[in-house]
Design a protein around this motif. Structure first.
Motif: not given
Length: 486
Positions: A55-58, A123-131, A165-168, A330-333
């Motif tokens: 939800v955050v990413s999308v 890609l965003l949903v796949a990233q959320a799922l993998l993490i 959270q930063r990666a997401v 500490t920013d970014w991923h």
């Protein structure tokens, strides 16, 4: 062990035997139900966090708030894989093979899903799922070693950790594949399943070129742990450590240059230009704060007592010797791959500290899982997942709708030169280049986000990019400009 998974049902059964006439048919299902619920806790936690991450990413994507060009670059590469083509990412230069930039062939695994759902959202949903999947081994390992309550607390602390959270919150990056691989590998290591630990870690060499050194460090930790009990596993671990180091060297000096248009590795200058050992003290305050964030809220410094923390050294090493200050903070991923390391190092250290002869250390270790969970919950109010409580997170403004309508005027398959704002609305259906880096192609369209005022005359800017071409303004919308070549 108190708090172990089998304690509760065993104690209940013994109590039933001691109380004559007690109806065991009533109590046993309740106990079994509680046990099943606890057994499912890692998966339930992962499912909830997957929903939150997605939800955050999308929603950020829907609000047109992409933070870099990376989502567009990876979409171009995955789109090419999905059509069984060479992974060209034109945003890195016309015809640029992405394997000549970073060696991340693992992203080809997303191609079948992208072929079905051709959108950056895939890609965003796949990233959320993998993490989110990585939450399972971390919570499961912590529960097995520390007990149910403490284990779940560690799982919460990990799932809400600032690095995750930063990666997401970052658009997309290949490290989302590395996070679960490291988590599963370390879980197997803590269970003394040495070969499984090494096998989980081996694919790291296909995620990113620097992760071969992380593989080597993880194999060294396996060697340290198994050296007295399993000579055969020790030999395997040492072999994998050598393989990881050699894989990184070969990838940097042979594989990437073979795909690179100039026959080199584009990121050496990140170290050579003011970086290296002499540059470690540049930005020393920022680096020190990053270490503090890494060790204090996530482990109360206790992770320093575990050799598992050695797995974090390669990533911290290349980041801190780099001359690029984006890597230091500490920013970014960049810290996502460190989170499973630190939290499982905490688990390992707590288990050891509970056997200490020092009462204060045993007490500290007992309290720490709950403390890091509380810290993660408190910090979340100022981190990306905190936005889930704000109504604006879920709204697409009329400005975004107007900008999308303007960009829809670009026909499918057209050539477009764009900066960060328009990229992710175009890469799924057009050939997109980065502004100022399209030569020798002269794009039919130029799409720009000029809200910051970096150019006062977009038409003159576009014409200056391609002398001899003439661009005219096609449309504007809330600080976005679309220009067409006549």
């Amino acid at each position: 062990m108190p708090g172990a998974k089998t304690d509760l049902p065993v104690q209940e059964e013994r109590a039933d035997e001691l109380i004559p006439g007690r109806d065991r048919s009533v109590s046993a299902p309740v106990v079994d139900g509680k046990r099943r619920l606890w057994d499912r806790a890692p998966y339930l936690l992962a499912a909830g966090l997957f929903l939150a991450y997605a939800v955050v990413s999308v929603c950020r994507y829907q609000r047109l708030e992409s933070r870099s060009w990376d989502l567009g670059i990876f979409e171009q590469a995955v789109r090419a894989y999905a059509h069984l083509s060479v992974p060209v990412a034109d945003l890195k230069g016309p015809g640029a093979n992405i394997l000549g930039d970073h060696f991340s062939p693992v992203t080809a695994l997303l191609a079948p899903f992208y072929r079905l759902f051709p959108s950056p959202v895939t890609l965003l949903v796949a990233q959320a799922l993998l993490i989110a999947v990585s939450v399972v081994p971390v919570t499961r390992a912590a529960t097995r070693i520390l007990g149910r309550g403490s284990g779940l607390a560690v799982g919460v602390a990990y799932g809400l950790s600032w690095g995750i959270q930063r990666a997401v919150d970052f658009d997309f990056h290949e490290i989302c594949f590395a996070v679960p691989l490291i988590a599963f590998s370390l879980e197997a290591l803590l269970r003394q399943r040495w070969r499984a630990s090494l096998l989980w870690a081996l694919p790291l060499v296909l995620v990113k070129e620097d992760l071969g050194v992380t593989l080597a460090a993880l194999a060294v930790v396996v060697a340290i742990r198994c050296r007295r009990t399993d000579p055969k596993a020790l030999r395997w671990a040492l072999g994998v450590a050598v393989f990881g180091a050699v894989a990184t060297l070969v990838t940097l000096t042979l594989v990437i240059p073979a795909f690179n248009s100039v026959g080199g590795y584009d990121y050496w200058d990140k170290v050579e230009d003011g970086g290296g050992a002499a540059g470690v003290f540049d930005g020393f305050g920022t680096k020190l704060r990053t270490l503090a964030w890494l060790l204090i809220p996530t482990s109360g410094l206790l992770a320093l007592r575990s050799p598992l923390l050695l797995v974090a050294v390669p990533t911290l090493g290349w980041r801190f010797v780099s001359a690029d200050d984006h890597y230091w903070g500490t920013d970014w991923h960049y810290s996502a791959v460190l989170m499973p390391v630190v939290l499982l190092a905490l688990v390992d250290a707590v288990a050891t500290a509970r056997r200490s002869a020092k009462p204060w250390l045993r007490r500290y270790a007992d309290l720490l899982p709950a403390c890091v969970a509380a810290a993660a919950l408190a910090l979340t109010t100022s981190l990306p997942l905190g936005g889930l409580t704000e109504g604006a997170t879920y709204k697409k403004s009329e400005q975004v709708v107007a900008i999308e309508k303007m960009l829809d005027r670009i026909p499918d398959g057209a050539t477009v030169e764009a900066n960060i704002g328009p990229i992710t609305r175009l890469t799924s259906r057009a050939r997109v280049f980065w502004t100022g880096d399209a030569d020798p192609v002269v794009p039919r369209y130029v799409a720009l986000d000029v809200r910051s005022g970096w150019t006062k005359d977009p038409v003159a800017y576009a014409n200056g990019l391609h002398p001899g071409a003439r661009y005219v303004a096609e449309d504007t919308a809330y600080g976005y400009v679309l220009l067409r070549r006549e």
